[in-house]
Design a protein around this motif. Structure first.
Motif, PDB file in Angstrom:
ATOM      1  N   ARG A  65       0.832  -1.195   0.000  1.00 11.70           N
ATOM      2  CA  ARG A  65       0.000   0.000   0.000  1.00 11.70           C
ATOM      3  C   ARG A  65       0.868   1.247   0.000  1.00 11.70           C
ATOM      4  O   ARG A  65       2.046   1.203   0.290  1.00 11.70           O
ATOM      5  N   CYS A  86      -9.677   6.952   5.158  1.00 11.63           N
ATOM      6  CA  CYS A  86     -10.301   6.556   3.901  1.00 11.63           C
ATOM      7  C   CYS A  86     -10.113   7.732   2.944  1.00 11.63           C
ATOM      8  O   CYS A  86     -10.738   8.776   3.118  1.00 11.63           O
ATOM      9  N   GLU A 121     -16.877   6.299   4.321  1.00  8.32           N
ATOM     10  CA  GLU A 121     -16.333   5.815   3.056  1.00  8.32           C
ATOM     11  C   GLU A 121     -16.695   6.765   1.911  1.00  8.32           C
ATOM     12  O   GLU A 121     -15.847   7.104   1.076  1.00  8.32           O
ATOM     13  N   LYS A 133     -15.256  -2.295   4.779  1.00  6.44           N
ATOM     14  CA  LYS A 133     -14.271  -3.105   5.497  1.00  6.44           C
ATOM     15  C   LYS A 133     -12.925  -3.109   4.789  1.00  6.44           C
ATOM     16  O   LYS A 133     -11.880  -3.262   5.439  1.00  6.44           O
ATOM     17  N   THR A 134     -12.931  -2.953   3.474  1.00  4.47           N
ATOM     18  CA  THR A 134     -11.678  -2.955   2.716  1.00  4.47           C
ATOM     19  C   THR A 134     -11.207  -1.553   2.354  1.00  4.47           C
ATOM     20  O   THR A 134     -10.027  -1.351   2.078  1.00  4.47           O
ATOM     21  N   SER A 135     -12.100  -0.570   2.340  1.00  2.00           N
ATOM     22  CA  SER A 135     -11.703   0.790   1.971  1.00  2.00           C
ATOM     23  C   SER A 135     -11.248   1.609   3.173  1.00  2.00           C
ATOM     24  O   SER A 135     -10.514   2.579   3.025  1.00  2.00           O
ATOM     25  N   THR A 137      -8.935   1.979   6.464  1.00  2.30           N
ATOM     26  CA  THR A 137      -7.694   1.385   6.946  1.00  2.30           C
ATOM     27  C   THR A 137      -7.296   1.973   8.291  1.00  2.30           C
ATOM     28  O   THR A 137      -7.677   3.090   8.646  1.00  2.30           O
ATOM     29  N   LYS A 141      -3.522  -1.251   7.607  1.00  5.81           N
ATOM     30  CA  LYS A 141      -4.274  -2.499   7.499  1.00  5.81           C
ATOM     31  C   LYS A 141      -5.751  -2.196   7.317  1.00  5.81           C
ATOM     32  O   LYS A 141      -6.278  -1.283   7.947  1.00  5.81           O
ATOM     33  N   THR A 142      -6.418  -2.953   6.481  1.00  2.09           N
ATOM     34  CA  THR A 142      -7.853  -2.755   6.307  1.00  2.09           C
ATOM     35  C   THR A 142      -8.589  -3.254   7.554  1.00  2.09           C
ATOM     36  O   THR A 142      -8.081  -4.099   8.293  1.00  2.09           O
ATOM     37  N   LYS A 144     -11.093  -5.113   7.534  1.00  3.52           N
ATOM     38  CA  LYS A 144     -11.372  -6.527   7.305  1.00  3.52           C
ATOM     39  C   LYS A 144     -10.224  -7.382   7.822  1.00  3.52           C
ATOM     40  O   LYS A 144     -10.442  -8.421   8.462  1.00  3.52           O
TER      41      LYS A 144
END
Length: 333
Positions: A65, A86, A121, A133-135, A137, A141-142, A144
């Motif tokens: 990342r 985000c 988000e 959950k993925t967007s 951080t 780390k996300t 998720k």
């Protein structure tokens, strides 16, 4: 990176030095960038920390990342409040709120507003919220990934129940919106799990515990405190739930939302520790783990007797005043 000559070989050796933990919050990233060097680890250690700093002395890793996410972050992933990002948005995630549901406003932004993960988000640049959950951080780390590592719990999946849930107004206990139930008597709104006992969604016509106790506490026999403490929980359970709801309402509605921005993380974390202890009492009360009234009162006394409670506006005197009133106690001995 501390470099010194080896007494035996004359070659330079590298000694790893762990830097002190930086303060968490909105300014953690700025303060940590001032460090000249730090130990570098690719993941969280057993305590949940991840130290990421100057990587010039190490081989370049494979594609990861962006450096903006990775550089200078010192995060305790086990903490109750996590700094999240985000896009260009930054905020503080309150774990306890998220654990109640993804529709709760659990992220406090730098300007003091509260947002749900999806709202955060969208503010971060995602026109159509895809997967928060993925967007979102934290420390590179996300969310998720943090859930997979066990650093935080995944929020429960909520189901739509027509004609029973309200999507306006705010919960009387936590002052958050979402799917709410309305008391037919006082017209106050509650989340199903914020209320005690938990709201029965299959029930037609529902009165909250506040109204139920107030309507049933008239013209009752008076007791001594010693007699009340020895009573089996049974029918007295609702009174204990009422008392606990009063404490929750005081903390979550009056105190927690009004914490000033200065030293927010430190102060809010102290309140969250106490709320977690109340959550344990709430769980035991719901599961009928308390046999007598005195068992519940002793558990509450331990919370109030903590010397830090005085700073948190937890008043045992007010609790006992409500205790004597709801159990119609006229003598304390």
């Amino acid at each position: 990176m501390n470099l010194s000559k080896s007494p035996t070989s004359g070659k330079k050796t590298c000694k790893r030095v762990r830097t002190p933990e930086a303060s968490s919050g909105f300014n953690a990233r700025r303060s940590s960038q001032k460090l000249e060097s730090s130990a570098v680890r690719t993941g969280a250690d057993q305590e949940g920390f991840m130290d990421l700093g100057n990587k010039s002395a190490l081989p370049k890793p494979k594609k990861r990342r962006s450096a903006r996410q990775q550089l200078g972050m010192f995060v305790n992933f086990r903490a109750q409040i996590l700094p999240v990002d985000c896009g260009e948005m930054r905020g503080l995630l309150i774990k306890r709120k998220l654990e109640r549901g993804a529709t709760r406003k659990c992220i406090r932004t730098e300007d003091g507003n509260w947002l749900t993960p999806k709202e955060f988000e969208v503010r971060g640049g995602y026109e159509k919220a895809s997967n928060w959950k993925t967007s979102l951080t934290c420390g590179g780390k996300t969310l998720k990934r943090l859930m997979e590592l066990g650093c935080m719990r995944s929020p429960p999946i909520t189901r739509e129940i027509k004609n029973k849930e309200k999507k306006s107004d705010k919960c009387k206990i936590c002052q958050d919106g979402g799917k709410l139930f309305c008391c037919e008597n006082c017209h106050s709104f509650f989340h199903g799990d914020c209320h005690l006992p938990p709201v029965n969604t299959k029930r037609n016509g529902w009165n909250c515990t506040f109204c139920t106790i107030e309507n049933s506490s008239r013209s009752l026999q008076c007791y001594r405190e010693s007699e009340v403490l020895e009573k089996q929980m049974g029918h007295e359970k609702l009174k204990c739930e009422f008392l606990l709801l009063k404490v929750y309402h005081h903390l979550e509605s009056n105190i927690f939302p009004n914490i000033p921005h200065e030293n927010y993380v430190t102060t809010a974390s102290q309140y969250l520790v106490k709320l977690r202890k109340l959550d344990i009492i709430k769980k035991k009360l719901t599961k009928e783990n308390y046999c007598k009234v005195k068992d519940f009162k002793e558990a509450m006394d331990k919370v109030f007797q903590d010397p830090r409670c005085e700073k948190l506006h937890l008043n045992q005197e007010e609790f006992m005043k409500n205790f004597r009133k709801v159990f119609t106690i006229h003598e304390t001995n």
